[in-house]
Write an enzyme that holds these catalytic residues in place. Structure first.
Site, PDB file in Angstrom:
ATOM      1  N   HIS A 156      -1.339 -12.401   3.203  1.00 27.45           N
ATOM      2  CA  HIS A 156      -2.788 -12.178   3.396  1.00 27.45           C
ATOM      3  C   HIS A 156      -3.050 -11.001   4.342  1.00 27.45           C
ATOM      4  O   HIS A 156      -4.079 -10.959   5.005  1.00 27.45           O
ATOM      5  CB  HIS A 156      -3.490 -13.430   3.952  1.00 27.45           C
ATOM      6  CG  HIS A 156      -3.144 -14.690   3.230  1.00 27.45           C
ATOM      7  ND1 HIS A 156      -3.867 -15.169   2.160  1.00 27.45           N
ATOM      8  CD2 HIS A 156      -2.117 -15.572   3.412  1.00 27.45           C
ATOM      9  CE1 HIS A 156      -3.300 -16.294   1.729  1.00 27.45           C
ATOM     10  NE2 HIS A 156      -2.242 -16.545   2.461  1.00 27.45           N
ATOM     11  N   SER A 277      -7.338  18.154   7.059  1.00 27.51           N
ATOM     12  CA  SER A 277      -8.735  18.045   6.655  1.00 27.51           C
ATOM     13  C   SER A 277      -9.410  19.392   6.849  1.00 27.51           C
ATOM     14  O   SER A 277      -9.005  20.181   7.700  1.00 27.51           O
ATOM     15  CB  SER A 277      -9.407  16.967   7.511  1.00 27.51           C
ATOM     16  OG  SER A 277     -10.780  17.238   7.648  1.00 27.51           O
ATOM     17  N   LYS A 283      -6.655  15.442  11.633  1.00 21.63           N
ATOM     18  CA  LYS A 283      -6.218  14.612  10.499  1.00 21.63           C
ATOM     19  C   LYS A 283      -4.864  15.000   9.912  1.00 21.63           C
ATOM     20  O   LYS A 283      -4.501  16.167   9.862  1.00 21.63           O
ATOM     21  CB  LYS A 283      -7.263  14.682   9.370  1.00 21.63           C
ATOM     22  CG  LYS A 283      -8.569  13.978   9.661  1.00 21.63           C
ATOM     23  CD  LYS A 283      -8.441  12.480   9.924  1.00 21.63           C
ATOM     24  CE  LYS A 283      -8.215  11.693   8.669  1.00 21.63           C
ATOM     25  NZ  LYS A 283      -9.333  11.739   7.749  1.00 21.63           N
ATOM     26  N   GLU A 290      -1.679   8.669  -1.908  1.00 23.10           N
ATOM     27  CA  GLU A 290      -2.985   8.288  -2.474  1.00 23.10           C
ATOM     28  C   GLU A 290      -3.095   8.719  -3.932  1.00 23.10           C
ATOM     29  O   GLU A 290      -3.619   7.993  -4.776  1.00 23.10           O
ATOM     30  CB  GLU A 290      -4.112   8.921  -1.666  1.00 23.10           C
ATOM     31  CG  GLU A 290      -4.277   8.310  -0.281  1.00 23.10           C
ATOM     32  CD  GLU A 290      -5.233   9.120   0.583  1.00 23.10           C
ATOM     33  OE1 GLU A 290      -6.425   9.190   0.250  1.00 23.10           O
ATOM     34  OE2 GLU A 290      -4.780   9.702   1.569  1.00 23.10           O
TER      35      GLU A 290
END
Ligand code: ARG
Length: 455
Positions: A156, A277, A283, A290
């Site tokens: 979980h 970024s 970043k 992804e």
């Protein structure tokens, strides 16, 4: 240029309809398989005296020349041929005239295309299996290097029990091993030659289908000519296997993304597999992981497209079936792309063992071991479980951990507690004590690694 089938028509095909109908711009990917299939067919025609030896030699050597010319860039797919089969045949006829026109005896594009896709998928499946084996090597190496890296195992997405990073990533190795088996299994079923089924009903020529099948490396021939030209089950099966690979890569990517975040910081991806970024200078984004996760959707879409194309078409060949190729090509290309980029990304990632251990020290992930300690001293598990829960509650109240709670405090819950409780809940001991087959112990890890190395 006149269509090969122009004889029956009074009018040429409308230009827009012609463009719509044409598949050359995508099925040109199968040029090699088409030419190899044609060579085997020509050899069979000669073997059965349907064409002469001279004609066969001419056809065969010209097909070789065409292959060389395509591969060297001397022949491009810019003609208005309807598909790759027509393209190759037209080129052959352009080069050797009437002899070239004999090639299509006892054959149809329907069995021709069914062979081409099988050969194409066989080649690509071998390539994908090799890439999966490379990924297994990378995972095993990473596991060997991090056999002692203790981290929290989750259920979980809540800290659950201590595991090692090695044990965690070896779970993926098991999945990718099954992916290899799934492909091998589907290829076995696919490796049946439909050539000689012709348009749908077989042929009146005295052909030798086993001869062609053997030349092309098929293990047998299809026994029903209608099935031979209508079957695309193998596309569905392989697309499903490819979609499953993507699902596994996507789950792994999701974890890599989580682990790279400041919230976890379990790994640090190499700069060469991350991006910055355009506005936020701090970043470091896990774009590659992804994208792998994102591309999984495409491959699922390809599988759905294939199933949907097939669901309503009557036997035998229908032009709908031309729609199989773009889905297949897209899925194959996407899986290959992802399997090329994922392993080096994983291999270059730094495993931050200290952060993993710190996370493992919080969250009471040794509470099961505490209950097991009492159980082994004779208490029924359910009672031990209850006491351990109360101890966790007390620790939370007092802002302590199971390691920092004093022996008196333990004894207040049960006199079964002795000073050896601290060894029993030591994270290293918890991991090492799970000696059940497939558990977190070093012996189990070794067994897993040996198993994957034998693939
Ligand atoms: N380009 C076609 C396909 O991919 C080849 C088979 C064409 N057959 C036909 N009867 N029109 O399906």
């Amino acid at each position: 240029m006149d269509k090969m089938w122009a004889g029956r028509f009074a009018k040429a095909l409308d230009k827009t309809a012609d463009d719509f109908n044409s598949s050359l711009h995508f099925d040109c990917k199968m040029y090699k398989q088409d030419i190899i299939g044609s060579m085997a067919h020509a050899a069979m025609l000669c073997h059965k005296n349907i064409i002469t030896k001279d004609d066969f030699k001419k056809i065969s050597s010209t097909l070789s020349d065409i292959l060389v010319d395509i591969e060297s860039g001397n022949l491009s797919f810019d003609s208005d041929a309807e598909d790759i089969h027509m393209f190759v045949e037209a080129e052959l006829t352009k080069r050797i005239g009437d002899t070239g026109k004999r090639l299509h005896t006892a054959r149809s594009r329907n069995d021709q295309v069914a062979v081409d896709i099988r050969l194409y998928l066989r080649d690509k499946s071998n390539e994908i299996i090799k890439l999966l084996k490379n990924l297994l090597d990378v995972i095993v190496k990473k596991a060997e290097e991090n056999a002692d890296a203790i981290m929290p195992g989750y259920t979980h997405l809540q800290r659950a029990q201590p595991i090692t990073f090695a044990h965690h990533i070896m779970a993926y190795a098991m999945m990718f091993k099954r992916d290899i088996e799934r492909i091998e299994d589907a290829v076995k079923r696919m490796n049946v030659c439909p050539l000689g089924s012709c348009a749908l009903a077989g042929t009146t020529y005295d052909t030798d289908r086993d001869f062609t099948a053997q030349k092309l490396g098929f293990s047998s021939i299809s026994l029903n000519s209608i099935d031979g030209v209508s079957d695309r089950d193998f596309c569905v099966e392989l697309l499903s296997a490819y979609a499953t690979i993507m699902m596994h890569l996507s789950r792994f990517s999701e974890e890599i993304i989580l682990w790279s975040s400041w919230e976890f910081k379990f790994i640090e991806l190499d700069d060469s597999y991350t991006t910055g970024s355009s506005i936020m200078p701090q970043k470091k984004n896990p774009d590659i992981a992804e994208l792998v996760r994102g591309k999984t959707g495409r491959v699922y879409g390809d599988l759905m497209a294939m199933l949907t194309v097939l669901k309503g078409i009557p036997l035998a060949y229908n032009k709908d079936m031309q729609e199989d190729k773009e889905a297949i090509f897209d899925a194959v290309d996407t899986v290959i792309q992802c399997l090329n980029v994922f392993p080096p990304m994983l291999s270059g990632a730094t495993v931050l063992k200290d952060n993993m251990l710190k996370a493992a020290q919080k969250g009471f992930i040794n509470a099961t071991d505490l209950a097991d300690y009492l159980t082994k001293k004779g208490l029924p598990f359910r009672s031990a479980y209850k006491i351990s829960g109360q101890i966790v509650f007390e620790c939370i109240e007092k802002n302590l951990t199971l390691e920092t709670l004093s022996l008196e405090e333990y004894k207040a819950h049960s006199d079964l507690f002795e000073s050896d409780v601290y060894t029993a809940i030591d994270l290293k001991v918890c991991v090492e004590k799970r000696t059940s087959k497939g558990g977190t112990s070093a012996a189990s890890l070794k067994e897993q690694i040996d198993f994957i190395k034998s693939v």
